[in-house]
Design an enzyme around this catalytic site. Structure first.
Site, short mmCIF file in Angstrom:
data_model
loop_
_atom_site.label_atom_id
_atom_site.label_comp_id
_atom_site.label_asym_id
_atom_site.label_seq_id
_atom_site.Cartn_x
_atom_site.Cartn_y
_atom_site.Cartn_z
N ASN A 27 -1.14 -1.80 0.31
CA ASN A 27 -1.95 -2.88 -0.23
C ASN A 27 -2.40 -2.58 -1.66
OD1 ASN A 27 -3.74 -4.95 -0.75
ND2 ASN A 27 -4.65 -4.93 1.27
N ASP A 28 -3.32 -1.63 -1.80
CA ASP A 28 -3.88 -1.39 -3.13
C ASP A 28 -2.83 -0.92 -4.13
OD1 ASP A 28 -6.41 -2.06 -2.18
OD2 ASP A 28 -6.69 -0.05 -1.38
N VAL A 29 -1.81 -0.18 -3.66
CA VAL A 29 -0.81 0.39 -4.58
C VAL A 29 0.17 -0.66 -5.08
CG1 VAL A 29 -0.99 2.70 -3.60
CG2 VAL A 29 0.76 1.14 -2.75
N VAL A 30 0.11 -1.90 -4.55
CA VAL A 30 0.96 -2.98 -5.05
C VAL A 30 0.13 -4.14 -5.57
CG1 VAL A 30 2.95 -2.42 -3.59
CG2 VAL A 30 1.21 -3.98 -2.72
N ALA A 77 -9.40 0.21 -0.35
CA ALA A 77 -10.38 0.15 -1.42
C ALA A 77 -11.29 -1.07 -1.26
CB ALA A 77 -9.69 0.11 -2.78
#
Lengths: 467, 103
Positions: free
Chosen positions: A392-395, A433
């Site tokens: 999620n957060d890394v994309v 996050a």
């Protein structure tokens, strides 16, 4: 049997060499396991020789059951813990070591009669060792609780938090000075108060840090415990404790720096930034016409089999669902149909660096199929299908486009540039996050809700059915 | 039980600190967590300290209990630390050359 101090010291010297080589070997994939074994061997040697040296005065009735109990709890929990829970296990073990250091300081003071002052150096190392040990103990417990989701992972903040923590630190320093210079030194009450306030500071220090940053915090607390061990070594005049503790303290600090660098953030930003606590600024609230397009397993199967290139982005969700074998099956089937399949690995995907590599290695995914972020990012515009599994957060494109977002500036995988993005996800819940992801609302994004393992199993069957 | 003087101890402290800083300059991010876990196990040497203070405990029940707790926690750190690191690194052994799957 008695052992002369000289023999003891020579033996410790061998242990020190094992630790140094062990840490060195741990830094390279081919030798890492040997490094761990070597360090364990050195540890066993030091423990055996120390036990023999102390054997005449050791209270065996306490020592044997206590060490056995600790060893069994440690071994069993380390064996049973699931891959996904390993970071918090490390935090817990680190807390245990820190607690030991703190307790040794307390015992040292309590067994020194009041009115018989310790020398300044001794007092200083005892106060520092106990203070740092106590802080690292509670800090590690909170880090464990956050990752284990016993308490909420998002930063817990309150007004004047930093001044409050500053005052706590000041109180600890004043208590240390008072305890060291007290008329009837060592002053037991002052010393216990010092340990108590340090315990509180450990809690307060970790609470405002978000769950996603916990690996960095654990690395730092690991370094702290190393330092506390070295200081305890000074108190007890033990050379191997000084060497091993200092080694861990120093290398832990470097490691903390390496890990925060992988997230493109400074250590100070991680520790004091309360990352993810506030979502202010335009754009992060994601208003307007937000539609989520959903797709089916069958559609995804057709999409993939007729694609030229597919990139799979694994995340923590893949680890939780333990779907690594299923995704390997999907990529094998696609390769049989001459689709170019690669895995894009973000440096902090999952909850520890290297999490995804370990997981995919377990499913025998060839190492050559794994691509690091920097090498695959330029390829996304030419990629037909990106399958995001539990990441999620890394994309999240907000890291690139929205200065108001708490993850702004973090390097991400630019999957939004691909022709089609399919996101496999359990629900629309935000990531670790705790921030919303505009990727899910993009016109080239489709969502496929459900458990990753079940979805991928269906996908395997669906791909086989595509003619 | 140790013939080292304070200056000698400070000497090895400084050397060990520099060694620690130099030792792990280039580590692939894949190994960050195992390295953290491995060094975590190494500071389990604190168990030697717990044994040392346990050997001095004679008179007080309260101090005896504290020493027992210190021993339990220290042993957990050592044993758990090495075992969990070994499990993490064991995963890497499953990696095989990319021989199959591509024809």
């Amino acid at each position: 049997m008695s052992i002369s101090p000289t023999v003891l010291l020579y033996t410790y010297c061998i242990t020190a060499a094992c630790f140094i080589l062990g840490v060195r070997y741990l830094g390279s994939p081919a030798t890492a396991r040997r490094g761990n074994m070597l360090a364990a061997g050195g540890m066993a040697l030091a423990l055996v020789i120390s036990t023999i040296a102390l054997s005449s005065t050791l209270p065996w009735a306490i020592v044997i059951p206590a060490v056995l109990l600790g060893a069994i709890i440690g071994a069993v929990s380390a064996k049973l813990v699931r891959m996904t829970a390993m970071p918090q296990m490390v935090a817990l073990f680190n807390g245990m070591g820190a607690g030991t250091a703190a307790l040794i300081g307390v015992i040292h003071i309590l067994t020194t009669a009041e009115g018989h002052p310790l020398n300044t150096g001794d007092m200083l190392s005892t106060c520092l060792g106990t203070g740092i040990g106590s802080l690292s103990f509670t800090g590690s417990i909170i880090a464990y609780a956050k990752l284990q989701e016993l308490i909420k992972g998002r930063p817990i903040t309150f007004p004047l938090q930093k001044p409050f923590n500053g005052v706590l630190l000041l109180i600890i320093i004043v208590l240390g000075i008072l305890a060291g210079t007290s008329a009837h030194a060592p002053d037991h009450v002052l010393f216990i108060a010092l340990a108590g306030v340090s315990l509180i500071l450990g809690i307060m220090f970790v609470l405002p840090i978000g769950g996603a940053d916990m690996p960095v915090v654990i690395a730092l607390l690991n370094s702290f415990t190393g330092l506390a061990t070295a200081l305890t070594g000074f108190v007890l005049n033990n050379a191997i404790m000084i060497v091993a503790g200092t080694l861990v303290g120093a290398s832990g600090l470097i490691l903390t720096q390496l890990m925060s660098k992988a997230m493109n953030r400074s250590i100070a930003n991680i520790l004091f930034g309360a990352f993810g606590a506030v979502q202010t600024g335009a754009g992060s609230e994601l208003t307007g016409d937000l539609t989520v397009r959903r797709t089916t397993v069958e559609d995804l199967a057709i999409l993939c089999t007729y694609a030229q290139s597919v990139v799979i982005v694994p995340g923590y969700g893949l680890a939780v669902a333990r779907a690594q074998h299923e995704i390997k099956e999907v990529s094998d089937l696609l390769e049989e149909r001459h689709v170019n399949v690669r895995y894009a690995i973000h440096p902090v995907a999952g909850r520890m660096p290297g999490h995804m590599n370990v997981l995919l290695a377990e499913a025998n995914v060839p190492y050559t199929q794994l691509a690091e972020m920097d090498s695959i990012n330029p390829d996304f515009p030419q990629t037909d299908v990106v399958i995001v599994i539990g990441a999620n957060d890394v994309v999240n494109p907000a890291a690139r486009t929205n200065p108001g977002s708490p993850i702004y500036g973090m390097p991400i995988l630019n999957v939004d540039q691909a022709k089609t993005v399919v996101v496999l996800k359990r629900s629309m819940n935000p990531g670790f996050a705790g921030i919303d992801n505009e990727l899910f609302y993009r016109p080239n994004t489709m969502m496929l809700f459900g458990d990753a393992k079940a979805t991928l199993t269906e996908l395997v069957a669906a791909i086989k059915n595509v003619q | 039980m140790n013939p080292l003087s304070l200056p000698a101890e400070i000497f090895i402290f400084v050397l060990a600190a520099f060694l620690g800083f130099e030792l792990i300059s280039k580590v692939p991010s894949t190994l960050h967590t195992p390295l953290m876990s491995g060094t975590n196990a190494i500071h389990g040497i604190i168990l030697v300290g717990a044994l040392t203070v346990a050997a001095t405990v004679t008179h007080s029940v309260a101090v005896g209990i504290l020493a027992a707790i210190a021993l339990v926690l220290g042993a957990m750190n050592v044993v758990g630390g090495f075992v969990v690191t070994d499990r993490m690194l064991g995963m890497f052994k499953a990696r095989r050359p990319a021989a199959h799957g591509k024809e």
